[in-house]
Motif scaffolding. Structure first.
Motif, PDB file in Angstrom:
ATOM      1  N   THR A 186       0.857  -1.188   0.000  1.00 37.69           N
ATOM      2  CA  THR A 186       0.000   0.000   0.000  1.00 37.69           C
ATOM      3  C   THR A 186       0.895   1.241   0.000  1.00 37.69           C
ATOM      4  O   THR A 186       1.980   1.225   0.608  1.00 37.69           O
ATOM      5  CB  THR A 186      -0.937   0.043   1.225  1.00 37.69           C
ATOM      6  N   THR A 187       0.432   2.320  -0.622  1.00 38.99           N
ATOM      7  CA  THR A 187       1.210   3.561  -0.615  1.00 38.99           C
ATOM      8  C   THR A 187       1.301   4.134   0.795  1.00 38.99           C
ATOM      9  O   THR A 187       2.152   4.976   1.071  1.00 38.99           O
ATOM     10  CB  THR A 187       0.590   4.618  -1.550  1.00 38.99           C
ATOM     11  N   GLN A 188       0.440   3.672   1.698  1.00 32.06           N
ATOM     12  CA  GLN A 188       0.502   4.136   3.094  1.00 32.06           C
ATOM     13  C   GLN A 188       1.851   3.810   3.733  1.00 32.06           C
ATOM     14  O   GLN A 188       2.269   4.481   4.660  1.00 32.06           O
ATOM     15  CB  GLN A 188      -0.615   3.501   3.922  1.00 32.06           C
ATOM     16  N   VAL A 222       5.745  10.438   1.389  1.00 32.12           N
ATOM     17  CA  VAL A 222       5.540  11.266   0.193  1.00 32.12           C
ATOM     18  C   VAL A 222       6.867  11.425  -0.554  1.00 32.12           C
ATOM     19  O   VAL A 222       6.922  11.366  -1.788  1.00 32.12           O
ATOM     20  CB  VAL A 222       4.920  12.630   0.588  1.00 32.12           C
ATOM     21  N   GLN A 223       7.960  11.593   0.198  1.00 27.19           N
ATOM     22  CA  GLN A 223       9.277  11.726  -0.448  1.00 27.19           C
ATOM     23  C   GLN A 223       9.638  10.472  -1.229  1.00 27.19           C
ATOM     24  O   GLN A 223      10.179  10.542  -2.338  1.00 27.19           O
ATOM     25  CB  GLN A 223      10.366  12.018   0.606  1.00 27.19           C
ATOM     26  N   GLU A 224       9.363   9.318  -0.652  1.00 30.59           N
ATOM     27  CA  GLU A 224       9.660   8.055  -1.347  1.00 30.59           C
ATOM     28  C   GLU A 224       8.805   7.913  -2.604  1.00 30.59           C
ATOM     29  O   GLU A 224       9.288   7.488  -3.661  1.00 30.59           O
ATOM     30  CB  GLU A 224       9.431   6.878  -0.392  1.00 30.59           C
ATOM     31  N   LEU A 225       7.542   8.282  -2.505  1.00 25.76           N
ATOM     32  CA  LEU A 225       6.656   8.205  -3.680  1.00 25.76           C
ATOM     33  C   LEU A 225       7.128   9.177  -4.762  1.00 25.76           C
ATOM     34  O   LEU A 225       7.119   8.849  -5.959  1.00 25.76           O
ATOM     35  CB  LEU A 225       5.213   8.504  -3.274  1.00 25.76           C
ATOM     36  N   LYS A 226       7.592  10.345  -4.333  1.00 24.08           N
ATOM     37  CA  LYS A 226       8.103  11.328  -5.308  1.00 24.08           C
ATOM     38  C   LYS A 226       9.307  10.775  -6.054  1.00 24.08           C
ATOM     39  O   LYS A 226       9.522  11.086  -7.228  1.00 24.08           O
ATOM     40  CB  LYS A 226       8.457  12.650  -4.609  1.00 24.08           C
ATOM     41  N   THR A 227      10.107   9.962  -5.360  1.00 19.86           N
ATOM     42  CA  THR A 227      11.270   9.347  -6.020  1.00 19.86           C
ATOM     43  C   THR A 227      10.803   8.463  -7.181  1.00 19.86           C
ATOM     44  O   THR A 227      11.414   8.464  -8.254  1.00 19.86           O
ATOM     45  CB  THR A 227      12.081   8.511  -5.000  1.00 19.86           C
ATOM     46  N   MET A 276      -4.125   8.093  -1.208  1.00 17.65           N
ATOM     47  CA  MET A 276      -2.873   8.728  -1.654  1.00 17.65           C
ATOM     48  C   MET A 276      -3.041  10.161  -2.142  1.00 17.65           C
ATOM     49  O   MET A 276      -2.211  11.027  -1.844  1.00 17.65           O
ATOM     50  CB  MET A 276      -2.196   7.894  -2.744  1.00 17.65           C
ATOM     51  N   MET A 277      -4.090  10.436  -2.884  1.00 19.37           N
ATOM     52  CA  MET A 277      -4.184  11.761  -3.524  1.00 19.37           C
ATOM     53  C   MET A 277      -4.143  12.920  -2.513  1.00 19.37           C
ATOM     54  O   MET A 277      -3.418  13.892  -2.725  1.00 19.37           O
ATOM     55  CB  MET A 277      -5.423  11.845  -4.413  1.00 19.37           C
ATOM     56  N   PRO A 278      -4.877  12.853  -1.389  1.00 21.75           N
ATOM     57  CA  PRO A 278      -4.809  13.979  -0.446  1.00 21.75           C
ATOM     58  C   PRO A 278      -3.418  14.187   0.153  1.00 21.75           C
ATOM     59  O   PRO A 278      -3.071  15.302   0.559  1.00 21.75           O
ATOM     60  CB  PRO A 278      -5.821  13.590   0.647  1.00 21.75           C
ATOM     61  N   ARG A 279      -2.600  13.152   0.197  1.00 25.96           N
ATOM     62  CA  ARG A 279      -1.244  13.307   0.755  1.00 25.96           C
ATOM     63  C   ARG A 279      -0.396  14.252  -0.098  1.00 25.96           C
ATOM     64  O   ARG A 279       0.601  14.788   0.367  1.00 25.96           O
ATOM     65  CB  ARG A 279      -0.554  11.941   0.882  1.00 25.96           C
ATOM     66  N   PHE A 280      -0.802  14.438  -1.362  1.00 26.06           N
ATOM     67  CA  PHE A 280      -0.104  15.374  -2.250  1.00 26.06           C
ATOM     68  C   PHE A 280      -0.852  16.708  -2.349  1.00 26.06           C
ATOM     69  O   PHE A 280      -0.601  17.499  -3.252  1.00 26.06           O
ATOM     70  CB  PHE A 280       0.071  14.743  -3.635  1.00 26.06           C
TER      71      PHE A 280
END
Ligand code: CP
Length: 326
Positions: A12-14, A18-23, A186-190
């Protein structure tokens, strides 16, 4: 940017900052450009991803398998009925053995109450990263592609973007809750403001909704739920209208399909798209039930980005696999 991701599970993206997802998104952009320029990539030379599909797939199988090929590695497709899983071999032995051969194990298992549990059991016993190719709770690889597609249209900073996620009528079979649940998480985290619309019987899992509310509050984004489909379109920059099952109300397939039959008016048509902003995108993870979930005018219209979204599965997954298996 956080690049120390080798061996990290992706269920899960949880579990990802956010930094890791941005990578992942940064690398996906680079890999998409490199692929367009015909550059050969050797990031996963000699590495193998095993892919176990308990459920059907067109996009997920092809994009993961092609991702491995394009990175110099290899993807093996497993149907559980051809494995000893069919004779009752459990997740522990499967994970221990397969992870001694494979550098990644990817699984699609959407059976309600089983899929996510199976993935987590594999995670406990695998020495290689476990990748969720969709379970009963999450479809994180799809949402990576959805986010990446939005950045291609609206830029890298999506704070303040308005996204509508709506249930739609699709009477042919019951879809999992995993796409809308992964979207609202995930979307609200951005910083994206999300409106979720569904008929009362089509609630998402309460703990996922609670987590989505927490994510939104922590990121200064908004997340609201409505039972009016139009609310998910009004003044939005992008809409993702798709069907899911009434699992919270009933796990009975016949009763579930009867509930879906109550709402044929929940179709994405031009009238609803006209409520959105002029530039609004129509998105769908596919497969779509044409004529039921969405009219041809919309899905084949100028605002539809469904094929770009599907193609981006390949690029974000290449980024993900190179980071966790490299
Ligand atoms: N969107 C998606 O996961 O497609 P498939 O079911 O075809 O893999």
């Amino acid at each position: 940017m956080n690049t120390k991701l080798r061996g990290k599970h992706f269920i899960t993206t949880q579990d990802w900052s956010v930094q890791e997802l941005k990578t992942i998104f940064e690398l996906a952009k680079l890999l998409k450009l490199e692929f367009a320029a015909g550059k050969i990539n050797h990031s996963l030379d000699g590495k193998t991803l095993g892919m176990i599909f308990f459920d059907a797939s067109t996009r997920t199988r092809t994009s993961f398998e092609s991702a491995m090929t394009q990175l110099g590695g290899h993807g093996i497709y497993f149907a559980p009925q051809t494995m000893q899983i069919s004779h009752g071999e459990g997740a522990k032995d499967t994970a221990k053995v397969l992870s001694s051969y494979l550098q990644g194990i990817a699984v699609r298992h959407c059976t309600y109450g089983e899929g996510n549990r199976y993935l987590n059991e594999l995670r406990q016993h695998s020495s290689s990263p476990i990748v969720n190719m969709q379970c009963d709770v999450y479809h994180p690889a799809q949402i990576l592609a959805d986010y990446f597609t939005l950045t291609e249209h609206f830029g890298d900073n999506l704070r303040g973007l308005k996204l509508g996620v709506s249930w739609t009528y699709a009477p042919n079979y019951i879809r999992p809750l995993s796409v809308p649940q992964s979207l609202i998480l995930m979307m609200p985290r951005f910083g994206i403001d999300v409106t979720l619309a569904h008929p009362p019987e089509f609630k998402l899992m309460p703990d996922i909704v609670a987590q989505a509310e927490k994510n939104a509050a922590e990121s200064d984004a908004t997340f609201r739920i409505t039972h009016n489909m139009e609310d998910a379109f009004a003044d939005t920059d992008a809409v993702i209208p798709k069907s899911w099952g009434p699992i919270i109300t009933t796990t009975d397939q016949t009763a579930g399909l009867a509930l879906i039959e109550k709402y044929p008016q929940w179709i994405c048509d031009q009238g609803k798209m006209d409520l959105a902003r002029k530039h609004a995108l129509y998105m769908h993870p596919l497969p779509a039930d044409r004529g039921k979930e969405v009219t041809a005018e919309v899905i084949d219209g100028p605002h539809s980005v469904i094929y770009q979204q599907a193609e981006n599965r390949l690029h974000v997954q290449k980024a993900l696999l190179s980071l966790i298996m490299g």
